[in-house]
Design a protein around this motif. Structure first.
Motif, PDB file in Angstrom:
ATOM      1  N   ALA A  42     -26.046   2.888 -18.013  1.00  0.00           N
ATOM      2  CA  ALA A  42     -26.690   1.816 -17.339  1.00  0.00           C
ATOM      3  C   ALA A  42     -27.621   1.125 -18.422  1.00  0.00           C
ATOM      4  O   ALA A  42     -27.503  -0.182 -18.539  1.00  0.00           O
ATOM      5  CB  ALA A  42     -27.691   1.908 -16.269  1.00  0.00           C
ATOM      6  N   LEU A  43     -28.224   1.936 -19.278  1.00  0.00           N
ATOM      7  CA  LEU A  43     -29.019   1.270 -20.233  1.00  0.00           C
ATOM      8  C   LEU A  43     -28.040   0.642 -21.431  1.00  0.00           C
ATOM      9  O   LEU A  43     -28.200  -0.261 -22.222  1.00  0.00           O
ATOM     10  CB  LEU A  43     -29.885   2.383 -21.184  1.00  0.00           C
ATOM     11  N   ALA A  99     -27.744  -4.167 -24.011  1.00  0.00           N
ATOM     12  CA  ALA A  99     -26.569  -4.902 -24.576  1.00  0.00           C
ATOM     13  C   ALA A  99     -26.709  -6.272 -23.957  1.00  0.00           C
ATOM     14  O   ALA A  99     -26.467  -7.434 -24.641  1.00  0.00           O
ATOM     15  CB  ALA A  99     -25.291  -4.249 -24.714  1.00  0.00           C
ATOM     16  N   ALA A 100     -26.733  -6.353 -22.689  1.00  0.00           N
ATOM     17  CA  ALA A 100     -26.861  -7.878 -22.046  1.00  0.00           C
ATOM     18  C   ALA A 100     -28.263  -8.649 -22.195  1.00  0.00           C
ATOM     19  O   ALA A 100     -28.148  -9.618 -22.129  1.00  0.00           O
ATOM     20  CB  ALA A 100     -26.485  -7.706 -20.684  1.00  0.00           C
ATOM     21  N   GLY A 110     -37.379  -3.820 -24.025  1.00  0.00           N
ATOM     22  CA  GLY A 110     -37.258  -5.199 -23.867  1.00  0.00           C
ATOM     23  C   GLY A 110     -36.808  -5.672 -22.562  1.00  0.00           C
ATOM     24  O   GLY A 110     -36.774  -6.966 -22.349  1.00  0.00           O
ATOM     25  N   LEU A 111     -36.448  -4.787 -21.633  1.00  0.00           N
ATOM     26  CA  LEU A 111     -36.041  -4.975 -20.230  1.00  0.00           C
ATOM     27  C   LEU A 111     -37.395  -5.266 -19.280  1.00  0.00           C
ATOM     28  O   LEU A 111     -37.271  -6.002 -18.240  1.00  0.00           O
ATOM     29  CB  LEU A 111     -35.440  -4.107 -19.661  1.00  0.00           C
ATOM     30  N   ARG A 112     -38.403  -4.522 -19.920  1.00  0.00           N
ATOM     31  CA  ARG A 112     -39.713  -4.899 -19.022  1.00  0.00           C
ATOM     32  C   ARG A 112     -40.021  -6.216 -18.594  1.00  0.00           C
ATOM     33  O   ARG A 112     -40.091  -7.293 -19.317  1.00  0.00           O
ATOM     34  CB  ARG A 112     -40.936  -4.088 -19.817  1.00  0.00           C
ATOM     35  N   ILE A 167     -35.564  10.854 -20.804  1.00  0.00           N
ATOM     36  CA  ILE A 167     -36.331   9.835 -20.355  1.00  0.00           C
ATOM     37  C   ILE A 167     -37.317   9.131 -21.343  1.00  0.00           C
ATOM     38  O   ILE A 167     -37.346   7.944 -21.304  1.00  0.00           O
ATOM     39  CB  ILE A 167     -37.222  10.623 -19.123  1.00  0.00           C
ATOM     40  N   VAL A 168     -38.060   9.874 -22.443  1.00  0.00           N
ATOM     41  CA  VAL A 168     -38.930   9.217 -23.255  1.00  0.00           C
ATOM     42  C   VAL A 168     -37.776   8.266 -24.122  1.00  0.00           C
ATOM     43  O   VAL A 168     -38.363   7.169 -24.281  1.00  0.00           O
ATOM     44  CB  VAL A 168     -39.307  10.217 -24.305  1.00  0.00           C
ATOM     45  N   ALA A 169     -36.650   8.826 -24.527  1.00  0.00           N
ATOM     46  CA  ALA A 169     -35.711   8.034 -25.216  1.00  0.00           C
ATOM     47  C   ALA A 169     -35.327   6.698 -24.655  1.00  0.00           C
ATOM     48  O   ALA A 169     -35.269   5.638 -25.143  1.00  0.00           O
ATOM     49  CB  ALA A 169     -34.751   8.822 -25.764  1.00  0.00           C
ATOM     50  N   TRP A 170     -34.924   6.938 -23.107  1.00  0.00           N
ATOM     51  CA  TRP A 170     -34.382   5.754 -22.437  1.00  0.00           C
ATOM     52  C   TRP A 170     -35.667   4.494 -22.206  1.00  0.00           C
ATOM     53  O   TRP A 170     -35.312   3.662 -22.383  1.00  0.00           O
ATOM     54  CB  TRP A 170     -34.129   6.202 -21.090  1.00  0.00           C
ATOM     55  N   GLU A 171     -36.836   5.211 -21.999  1.00  0.00           N
ATOM     56  CA  GLU A 171     -37.922   4.363 -22.016  1.00  0.00           C
ATOM     57  C   GLU A 171     -38.019   3.453 -23.333  1.00  0.00           C
ATOM     58  O   GLU A 171     -38.314   2.173 -22.939  1.00  0.00           O
ATOM     59  CB  GLU A 171     -39.173   4.977 -21.646  1.00  0.00           C
TER      60      GLU A 171
END
Ligand SMILES: [Zn+2]
Length: 315
Positions: free
Chosen positions: A303-304, A309-310, A202-204, A193-197
């Motif tokens: 999902a990430l 990437a997008a 950049g998506l925030r 979870i820490v790594a995904w966050e």
């Protein structure tokens, strides 16, 4: 289907039938807790917690819309021998699960018994709980709040803890094993979870459109803004007017991506995407929806991978 055919072939050969019976007797000697879950994500979490002492099966497949699963008689048969039934709750399965529970005639897994776990009850914060009365004639399929809570992995950690507590009641002899499995799983998910966050930083604040109100917990977790939906209201197909409005929302909010689950109507979304110059991303919402998501945590990885990437480069 294939399993029952294999069983029939075995029973036709007398020596095989003996082996089958022997297997059943031996299996009984170390009986495992039989867990049935409504959804594949819950099954993935339950097998992490239960480990070698459980057998887990999900009713719905990962590519099916969890709101609309056909209640086949074979599902009731699975429930008949279950020790623990884990449901998502918040009426996500209200169109099909009550019927299955009734036809299974297994008091051990009825709501209210130790063998029934409502996963939503373990989640600390339910999103979009309606403030007033809900008019179901409007087709609202989220009458108690948004039920798609498993798309926040922090809720997955909370659900794992509830499963561990349920298993400790049903099979107290292995309670310490379930607790150790839960703790190890919570550490593993916690690290990811820490790594995904970090990856999703950049998506925030970015605006997204989805087909259905399915990504609210995911968006709430990572700070994504969901500004519109292809369907008109939850469970109601879009009108042309709604789609026109959606295109202008997307232009105003600079939406570059429409999020779809594998079972959503891609055609309606394609028209909107073309008009608004956006891309469609079909993302698994349940384990097993695609070969890329064999486990619960793989949903978030996939999902990430797609969304980061997008994402437009941050300045
Ligand atoms: Zn829904």
């Amino acid at each position: 289907m294939s399993r029952s055919k294999t069983g029939a072939r075995l029973l036709r050969a007398p020596w095989s039938a003996c082996l089958l019976l022997l297997g059943l007797v031996l299996g009984h000697a170390e009986a495992k807790v039989q867990i049935v879950t409504t959804l594949p994500n819950l099954a993935s979490i339950a097998s992490e917690v239960g480990g070698e002492w459980v057998e887990v099966e999900a009713i719905a497949a990962g590519y099916q819309d969890p709101h609309y699963v056909q209640a086949r008689p074979s599902y009731a048969r699975r429930l008949r021998d279950a020790d623990l039934l884990i449901a998502n709750g918040l009426e996500l399965e209200s169109g099909w699960l009550p019927l299955l529970i009734d036809s299974a005639r297994n008091p051990a897994v009825r709501p209210g018994s130790a063998g029934f776990l409502d996963a939503a009850s373990a989640v600390p914060r339910i999103l979009e709980v309606p403030g007033g009365p809900v008019d179901r004639s409007l087709g609202d399929v989220h009458p108690q709040g948004n039920p798609h809570l498993d798309l926040d992995p922090r809720n997955g950690v909370a659900i794992a803890a509830a499963i561990s507590r349920s298993l400790a009641k049903i099979d107290p002899g292995h309670a310490s094993v379930y607790e150790a499995n839960r703790a190890a799983y919570a550490r593993r998910l916690g690290d990811r979870i820490v790594a995904w966050e970090t990856r999703a930083a950049g998506l925030r604040g970015q605006a997204f459109v989805a087909f259905h109100k399915e990504w609210e917990y995911f968006g709430d977790w990572l700070g994504l803004r969901l500004v519109g939906y292809v369907e008109d209201r939850a469970g109601i197909p879009p009108t042309p007017r709604h789609l026109l409005d959606l295109v202008s929302t997307m232009e105003r909010e600079s939406v570059g991506t429409i999020l779809l689950a594998p079972y959503n109507d891609r055609k309606a979304a394609e028209g909107v995407a073309a008009e608004a110059g956006a891309e469609i991303r079909v993302l698994a919402t349940q384990v097993g929806a695609t070969a890329q998501v064999p486990r619960y945590e793989d949903l978030f990885e996939e999902a990430l991978n797609a969304l980061v990437a997008a994402a437009p480069p941050s300045h």
